[in-house]
Design an enzyme around this catalytic site. Structure first.
Site, short mmCIF file in Angstrom:
data_model
loop_
_atom_site.label_atom_id
_atom_site.label_comp_id
_atom_site.label_asym_id
_atom_site.label_seq_id
_atom_site.Cartn_x
_atom_site.Cartn_y
_atom_site.Cartn_z
N GLU A 1 0.85 -1.19 0.00
CA GLU A 1 0.00 0.00 0.00
C GLU A 1 0.89 1.24 0.00
O GLU A 1 1.98 1.23 0.59
CB GLU A 1 -0.90 0.01 1.24
CG GLU A 1 -1.74 1.29 1.36
CD GLU A 1 -2.89 1.22 2.36
OE1 GLU A 1 -2.95 0.25 3.14
OE2 GLU A 1 -3.73 2.15 2.34
N ASN B 1 -6.81 1.75 2.53
CA ASN B 1 -7.51 3.03 2.63
C ASN B 1 -7.01 4.02 1.58
O ASN B 1 -7.75 4.88 1.11
CB ASN B 1 -7.32 3.62 4.03
CG ASN B 1 -7.95 2.75 5.12
OD1 ASN B 1 -8.72 1.85 4.84
ND2 ASN B 1 -7.61 3.03 6.37
N ASN C 1 -12.29 -0.74 -1.21
CA ASN C 1 -11.66 -1.19 0.03
C ASN C 1 -12.46 -0.69 1.23
O ASN C 1 -12.73 0.51 1.34
CB ASN C 1 -10.23 -0.64 0.13
CG ASN C 1 -9.55 -1.04 1.43
OD1 ASN C 1 -9.22 -2.19 1.64
ND2 ASN C 1 -9.36 -0.06 2.32
N GLU C 2 -12.82 -1.59 2.12
CA GLU C 2 -13.41 -1.27 3.43
C GLU C 2 -14.43 -0.13 3.38
O GLU C 2 -14.37 0.81 4.18
CB GLU C 2 -12.31 -0.93 4.45
CG GLU C 2 -11.44 -2.12 4.79
CD GLU C 2 -10.49 -1.89 5.97
OE1 GLU C 2 -10.37 -0.77 6.47
OE2 GLU C 2 -9.86 -2.88 6.38
N TYR D 1 -7.19 -7.94 11.95
CA TYR D 1 -5.89 -7.67 12.58
C TYR D 1 -6.02 -8.04 14.05
O TYR D 1 -7.02 -7.72 14.68
CB TYR D 1 -5.53 -6.19 12.44
CG TYR D 1 -5.25 -5.77 11.01
CD1 TYR D 1 -4.03 -6.06 10.41
CD2 TYR D 1 -6.20 -5.09 10.26
CE1 TYR D 1 -3.76 -5.68 9.10
CE2 TYR D 1 -5.95 -4.70 8.96
CZ TYR D 1 -4.72 -5.00 8.37
OH TYR D 1 -4.46 -4.63 7.09
N GLU E 1 -6.66 -8.83 3.84
CA GLU E 1 -5.83 -8.14 4.85
C GLU E 1 -5.89 -8.96 6.13
O GLU E 1 -6.98 -9.13 6.69
CB GLU E 1 -6.31 -6.71 5.12
CG GLU E 1 -6.02 -5.76 3.99
CD GLU E 1 -6.32 -4.31 4.34
OE1 GLU E 1 -6.17 -3.91 5.51
OE2 GLU E 1 -6.75 -3.58 3.42
N GLN F 1 1.33 -5.77 5.89
CA GLN F 1 1.71 -5.47 4.52
C GLN F 1 3.07 -6.11 4.26
O GLN F 1 3.56 -6.83 5.11
CB GLN F 1 1.75 -3.96 4.34
CG GLN F 1 0.39 -3.32 4.62
CD GLN F 1 0.31 -1.83 4.32
OE1 GLN F 1 1.27 -1.20 3.90
NE2 GLN F 1 -0.85 -1.22 4.56
#
Ligand code: AHR
Length: 504
Positions: free
Chosen positions: A28, A73, A173-174, A245, A293, A350
């Site tokens: 990212e 993001n 994304n999200e 996470y 992720e 990442q």
């Protein structure tokens, strides 16, 4: 005192093939993942394209098969056009996701060149936050159409003569998260994702598309979001995404060690949600899961995006990982394999510096964090079919997830070589575990490698890059079809068995 556990390995108990795409990672435009991570022109080890060859070598050693790009993001306020064409003409921008200055000297064509050198498949994310169907179509035409149109010829003029032919695209994304630029309700997102997917499949029906699932299982709309989004997109998408996470400083250590059990619960919940939608729609299609992720992240140490100053390549969430973190990462990989029948893509987030297995210093060295090792060994040795493994073992009480099994395991069997590999974690913090394994006929143990340490807070650093590395396990023995070994407390292990002779 050692506890005891037993399990049976049988090639007849197949879950599904090992999907190479589950050994994915994520690059990212965030902190120093791109700039001074994978890309640092002027570094003594940079190649002619400005790619750090030390990081390229570590990426290959890690066994990464696929890399998601450019966010995260970041993608939700990104204009892909800013990152192509002559570098001197590319604009500097305010990047709102991470309140950073983005110089755009690395973009789509640099990423594709880097991915080719790293030997990984690209997985591209589209901006469905501040942008829509038209810009998504333009990017896909620029990237994938061979030539003879304005956008494909522009790519060729930019030096990429051949189409990049990216097969896997994330539809945003999200977008369930209020922190996301262009955050949407499930209804708004479902409609936009459906229309984008419809247009992309018209361009190329063979593209694989990922609809955004929830940002994490704690979101108030977890499950409901996926149901509504999939009702709108079911026949047009191939995957729904999951993100998770695990924070070592959030709660008790036993819950942290049981993170894999939580990940499995999440996978099964979303698979059930997708199947419920499929049943309602009377569809035979099965939606696969893209766990694009996942990682350990000391999130409670991060003060949030609003606390950040406008700078270029800030040192953002450069978590240093210890032995316990590596054991948890090993157990998350076990979980992904255990669910091989549903999880078709997974990306550790990442790759470099930002919550990453690879750390670098600008102008300086690159090194392997503790979490590098279980990933590299799993990616190297998981081959063939994933086998169902159900250990009989003690249960450990956890504050967050109730009772969790002390032993967490999976195995793979490669019919081509006959090799059978067990991946196993002992979550017990006090006791070693004497593990008894019942094997099929004709196998012998060839290797037991473990990751553990007397000091569970030990970590690697620029000065001590190999403080924590895998080492041979002790006490692997076999009698007939029974093998036994000892798993130290808080340890991750890989145990390999090979046929006694190539014929067997
Ligand atoms: O990987 C860091 C961030 O975590 C990503 O940008 C975002 O998608 C997630 O919330």
């Amino acid at each position: 005192m050692a506890t005891t556990a037993r399990l049976t390995l049988d090639p007849a108990f197949r879950i599904g093939p090992v999907e190479p795409r589950i050994f994915g990672s994520f690059v990212e435009h965030m902190g120093r993942c791109v700039y001074t991570g994978v890309f640092e022109p002027g570094h003594p080890l940079a190649d002619a394209d400005g790619f750090r060859t030390d990081v390229l070598e570590l990426t290959r050693e890690l066994g990464v098969t696929l890399v998601r790009y450019p966010g995260g993001n970041f993608v939700s306020n990104y204009r892909w056009e800013d990152g192509v064409g002559p570098v001197e003409d590319r604009p500097a921008r305010l990047e709102l996701a991470w309140r950073s200055l983005e110089g755009n000297s690395f973009g789509l064509n640099e990423f594709m060149a880097w991915a080719a050198k790293a030997g990984v498949e690209p997985m591209m994310a589209l901006n469905l936050g501040t942008r829509g169907v038209a810009e998504a179509l333009e990017l896909v035409e620029y990237a994938n159409y061979p030539g003879g149109t304005r956008l494909s010829d522009l790519r060729r003029a930019h030096g990429a003569d051949r189409p990049h032919d990216v097969r896997l695209w994330c539809l945003g994304n999200e977008l369930d998260g209020p922190w996301q630029m262009g955050h949407k309700t499930a209804g708004e997102y479902g409609r936009l994702a459906a229309e984008t997917a419809r247009a992309l499949k018209r361009f190329d029906p063979g593209l694989s598309l990922v609809a955004c699932g929830s940002s994490n299982s704690g979101m108030p709309t977890f499950g409901a979001w996926e149901a509504e989004v999939l009702e709108a997109t079911y026949e047009m998408v191939d995957y729904v995404s999951l993100h998770a996470y695990y924070d070592p400083s959030d709660g008790d250590v036993d819950s942290f060690l049981a993170s894999g059990a939580d990940m499995e619960h999440m996978i099964r919940s979303i698979a059930a949600t997708a199947d419920h939608v499929g049943a309602k729609l009377r569809s035979d299609k099965k939606i696969r899961l893209s766990f694009d992720e996942w990682n350990v992240w000391y999130q409670s140490r991060f003060d949030g995006e609003s606390s950040l100053e406008w700078t270029e390549r800030p040192r953002l969430i450069e978590d240093s990982y210890d032995v316990t973190d590596a054991v948890v990462v090993g157990s998350l990989l076990i979980t992904l394999l255990r669910n091989a029948d549903r999880v078709g893509v997974a990306c550790q987030a990442q790759l470099a510096n930002v919550i990453a297995p690879i750390r670098t210093e600008p102008g300086g060295p690159a090194w392997r964090q503790t979490i590098f090792h279980p990933f590299a060994l799993t990616a190297r040795h998981a081959r063939g079919e994933v086998l169902r493994v159900e250990p009989e073992c003690a249960a450990i009480p956890t504050a967050k997830y109730g009772e969790a099994p002390a032993i967490w395991a999976t195995a793979t069997h490669d019919a081509a070589t006959g090799e059978l590999v067990l991946f196993v974690v002992n979550r017990d913090r006090d006791d070693a575990c004497a593990l008894e394994i019942t094997l099929p006929e004709g196998l012998r143990p060839v290797e037991h490698v473990e990751l553990t340490d007397d000091d569970l807070s030990a970590a690697n650093s620029a000065d001590f890059p190999d403080r924590v590395t895998p080492r041979p396990g002790a006490g692997l023995s076999q009698e007939g079809r029974q093998a036994s070994l000892t798993l130290p407390p808080v340890s991750w292990s890989i145990v390999r068995f090979a046929p006694n002779s190539p014929q067997e």
